[in-house]
Design a protein around this motif. Structure first.
Motif: not given
Length: 162
Positions: A103-106, A110, A112-113, A115, A137, A156
């Motif tokens: 799960h890529f999260k800024r 939210e 550009q988040n 999975m 990220w 991170r």
């Protein structure tokens, strides 16, 4: 004898009013600008419901301790072309998993988040091809086998253009 007196500047009530309006106007403008920027760039949400998160804390902590006791380690490699995740035991023994998700999260925002489901590539490696945008990220990785989570970690990272 010359009785002329030199008339100088006289600070009046109008001058005081202008000074106070300029001073407090600047402060109010800066405060509203900062409040707008703060509320428009970050949602402020870490969890959806803090009460529910507090009730689940002890269970999650016990599960993490049990997972760490297994000794499984994950190594994440991310570049602009994709993701490689390698699962091993401390003695470099390969760990196999049924499903690995990333799960890529800024850190801020939210929009550009996304999975990714990583596909097995042998020797405990899991890969996914996707263009990863530059910048910071937080990557949450979850690996499971037979319906049980065997690895859950977050890193991170910073992706830089090539």
């Amino acid at each position: 004898m010359n009785t002329q007196t030199k008339t100088g500047f006289t600070f009046t009530g109008w001058h005081m009013l202008a000074s106070m309006l300029a001073f407090f106007g600047t402060i109010i403008t800066v405060n509203f600008t900062m409040a707008y920027l703060a509320s428009s760039t970050w949602s402020g949400l870490v969890v959806k419901n803090t009460y529910v998160a507090s009730q689940e804390f002890n269970g999650k902590t016990a599960a993490i301790r049990a997972m760490l006791a297994t000794g499984i380690e994950g190594e994440l490699t991310v570049d602009r072309r994709g993701v490689v995740y390698h699962l091993t035991m401390p003695d470099q023994q390969v760990v196999e998993a049924d499903v690995v998700t990333a799960h890529f999260k800024r850190p801020v925002g939210e929009k550009q988040n996304f999975m990714l489901t990583l596909l097995p590539a042998g020797d405990g490696r899991f890969v996914a091809s996707k263009e990863i945008l530059d910048g910071g990220w937080i990557v949450e990785l979850i690996a499971s086998r037979d319906g049980q989570t065997i690895m859950h970690e977050a890193e991170r990272i910073f992706v830089a253009g090539e």
